[in-house]
Structure formats: C-alpha cells, structure tokens
Design a protein around this motif. Structure first.
Motif, PDB file in Angstrom:
ATOM      1  N   THR A 127       0.825  -1.220   0.000  1.00 22.37           N
ATOM      2  CA  THR A 127       0.000   0.000   0.000  1.00 22.37           C
ATOM      3  C   THR A 127       0.856   1.265   0.000  1.00 22.37           C
ATOM      4  O   THR A 127       0.351   2.360  -0.254  1.00 22.37           O
ATOM      5  N   GLY A 128       2.122   1.106   0.360  1.00 21.56           N
ATOM      6  CA  GLY A 128       3.011   2.263   0.465  1.00 21.56           C
ATOM      7  C   GLY A 128       2.962   2.947   1.822  1.00 21.56           C
ATOM      8  O   GLY A 128       3.696   3.898   2.062  1.00 21.56           O
ATOM      9  N   GLY A 129       2.113   2.459   2.723  1.00 22.59           N
ATOM     10  CA  GLY A 129       1.984   3.084   4.042  1.00 22.59           C
ATOM     11  C   GLY A 129       3.307   3.181   4.792  1.00 22.59           C
ATOM     12  O   GLY A 129       3.624   4.218   5.390  1.00 22.59           O
ATOM     13  N   THR A 130       4.080   2.123   4.744  1.00 23.08           N
ATOM     14  CA  THR A 130       5.377   2.097   5.435  1.00 23.08           C
ATOM     15  C   THR A 130       6.329   3.100   4.808  1.00 23.08           C
ATOM     16  O   THR A 130       6.981   3.894   5.506  1.00 23.08           O
ATOM     17  N   ALA A 131       6.409   3.084   3.492  1.00 24.06           N
ATOM     18  CA  ALA A 131       7.359   3.957   2.788  1.00 24.06           C
ATOM     19  C   ALA A 131       6.953   5.431   2.904  1.00 24.06           C
ATOM     20  O   ALA A 131       7.816   6.307   3.068  1.00 24.06           O
ATOM     21  N   VAL A 132       5.657   5.710   2.853  1.00 25.87           N
ATOM     22  CA  VAL A 132       5.194   7.100   3.000  1.00 25.87           C
ATOM     23  C   VAL A 132       5.586   7.629   4.387  1.00 25.87           C
ATOM     24  O   VAL A 132       6.090   8.743   4.524  1.00 25.87           O
ATOM     25  N   GLY A 133       5.385   6.811   5.419  1.00 27.63           N
ATOM     26  CA  GLY A 133       5.794   7.189   6.767  1.00 27.63           C
ATOM     27  C   GLY A 133       7.286   7.451   6.844  1.00 27.63           C
ATOM     28  O   GLY A 133       7.733   8.429   7.467  1.00 27.63           O
ATOM     29  N   ASN A 162       1.017   6.366  -4.208  1.00 31.79           N
ATOM     30  CA  ASN A 162       1.045   7.100  -2.933  1.00 31.79           C
ATOM     31  C   ASN A 162       2.392   7.767  -2.690  1.00 31.79           C
ATOM     32  O   ASN A 162       2.453   8.870  -2.147  1.00 31.79           O
ATOM     33  N   LEU A 163       3.464   7.102  -3.082  1.00 30.33           N
ATOM     34  CA  LEU A 163       4.803   7.697  -2.922  1.00 30.33           C
ATOM     35  C   LEU A 163       5.032   8.792  -3.949  1.00 30.33           C
ATOM     36  O   LEU A 163       5.579   9.852  -3.631  1.00 30.33           O
ATOM     37  N   GLU A 164       4.630   8.536  -5.181  1.00 32.00           N
ATOM     38  CA  GLU A 164       4.810   9.538  -6.242  1.00 32.00           C
ATOM     39  C   GLU A 164       4.038  10.816  -5.927  1.00 32.00           C
ATOM     40  O   GLU A 164       4.476  11.907  -6.272  1.00 32.00           O
ATOM     41  N   ALA A 165       2.897  10.659  -5.232  1.00 30.55           N
ATOM     42  CA  ALA A 165       2.101  11.833  -4.846  1.00 30.55           C
ATOM     43  C   ALA A 165       2.879  12.733  -3.884  1.00 30.55           C
ATOM     44  O   ALA A 165       2.584  13.927  -3.761  1.00 30.55           O
ATOM     45  N   LEU A 166       3.881  12.156  -3.198  1.00 28.19           N
ATOM     46  CA  LEU A 166       4.741  12.953  -2.315  1.00 28.19           C
ATOM     47  C   LEU A 166       5.945  13.524  -3.072  1.00 28.19           C
ATOM     48  O   LEU A 166       6.833  14.131  -2.467  1.00 28.19           O
ATOM     49  N   GLY A 167       6.006  13.257  -4.367  1.00 27.12           N
ATOM     50  CA  GLY A 167       7.131  13.753  -5.167  1.00 27.12           C
ATOM     51  C   GLY A 167       8.366  12.876  -5.083  1.00 27.12           C
ATOM     52  O   GLY A 167       9.472  13.321  -5.351  1.00 27.12           O
ATOM     53  N   VAL A 168       8.168  11.599  -4.731  1.00 28.11           N
ATOM     54  CA  VAL A 168       9.308  10.676  -4.634  1.00 28.11           C
ATOM     55  C   VAL A 168       9.282   9.720  -5.828  1.00 28.11           C
ATOM     56  O   VAL A 168       8.259   9.079  -6.095  1.00 28.11           O
ATOM     57  N   GLU A 169      10.401   9.630  -6.529  1.00 28.85           N
ATOM     58  CA  GLU A 169      10.539   8.671  -7.628  1.00 28.85           C
ATOM     59  C   GLU A 169      10.554   7.255  -7.048  1.00 28.85           C
ATOM     60  O   GLU A 169      11.144   7.031  -5.992  1.00 28.85           O
TER      61      GLU A 169
END
Ligand code: 5GP
Length: 175
Positions: A127-133, A162-169
C-alpha cells in the motif's frame, strides 16, 4: 531469462501468511541464492551510481539487508528506520498504516544532515503506508529523499502512486 524473471523465480510465495487469504512474498530464498542476491543489489544500485547519494535509509528488517548492501556498493552511509523503542538515542517517530494493521516507526534525530541526498530501500511495496511514513520521517530531519526502491511491487495495492504523490521517484525490480 530477464532480470525480472530471475528475481521473481527466486522469491517464494507462502499462501495464507500471516493470515488467511494473504499470499506472502518470501525473499529469504532470494537472499540465500548468491547469484540472485547479487543481481538484486546490482540492479537496485544501478540507477543511483555517480549521483552522489549520501545515505541509504533501510526499513526494519528486510530493508536493512538490501539497504546495507546498497550502501556498501554506493560508498554511502546507512540509516536504520526502526520499530518503536529500538533506537537508543533521541528519535522522531511516525505512526503508519500497514497492510495488516498499524505501527510506529522511528529514526534518530541526527541520522541525516540537512540537505543530504537519501534513498529509501525496502524489500517490497504494497500500500506504500510504510514507505510514506519513512519519507515523512526523513524529510522531518532534513533529508532530501531522492528516490525509493524495492525488489517487489504489488501494483494493485497502489503504493507507487502514494509515494509519487509525495514527489518521490519509485523504482522496483519485479511485480
Ligand atoms: P505497505 O506499507 O507498502 O503496505 O507494506 C510494505 C511493508 O510490509 C514492507 O516493510 C514489507 O517488508 C512488508 N510486507 C508486506 N507484505 C509483504 C510480503 O508479502 N512480503 C514481504 N517480504 N514483505 C511484506
């Protein structure tokens, strides 16, 4: 065979773990296969060579194994992001949503100097939850999070977006 196929073949799928209906992708078989482990680390570091990466941040626990190898190969430092209560010095912490519940992760306040280029590493993004955190924690202590990399992407769970939405490749090796 393609890199993707070799890596996918080295990963074992465990049905109904950790609970019924979940298929767990077990990377211990990949780690134990010398050729597959080297291939995975080589492919993970390839896009970052010569970029002047300061640090690899790895998620407890499997991100330590892959991220440690990446850091060595890139001559970068390594930063552990750990479950609550494991780091001995002053920390900042972040609650995060897991595929199977919620938890809290921590990083040492001085793990990164402001403006340092950091790459996040873990074995798998769901889900990307861990990486977003983790990205939020790293930014909170001043890191420039350049990119995030994973051996496995479970694309149906939306982590990449979800990660790309934070501007992370986002870079992944297999699906
Ligand atoms: P997310 O936060 O993206 O939903 O879940 C990813 C996190 O949970 C990663 O830290 C990853 O190690 C772990 N994880 C979730 N599902 C699996 C799986 O099937 N296999 C492995 N190896 N890790 C998983």
């Amino acid at each position: 065979a393609s890199t993707k196929d070799i890596l996918a073949a080295a990963i074992r799928s465990i049905p109904d773990y950790p609970k019924p209906g979940i298929i767990f992708r077990d990377i211990t078989t990949l780690l134990g296969d010398a050729a597959a482990f080297r291939l995975a680390v080589d492919e993970l570091v390839k896009p970052y060579e010569g970029m002047g990466v300061d640090k690899i941040a790895g998620m407890e626990a499997r991100g330590f194994i892959l991220g440690g190898a990446m850091a060595h190969q890139l001559s970068a430092g390594f930063v552990p992001i750990r479950k609550k209560g494991k780091l001995p010095y002053r920390t900042v912490s972040m609650a995060y949503a897991l595929e199977y519940g919620t938890d809290e992760m921590e990083i040492h306040v001085d793990a990164v100097k402001p403006g340092e280029k950091v790459i996040l590493c873990d074995d798998l993004i769901a889900t990307g939850g861990t990486a977003v955190g983790a990205v939020k924690l790293l930014r909170q202590i001043g890191a420039e999070v350049v990119s995030a990399c994973f051996v496995i992407d479970l694309p149906d769970l939306g982590g990449r977006k979800n990660l790309e939405a934070l501007g992370v490749e986002v870079r992944t090796l297999a699906e």
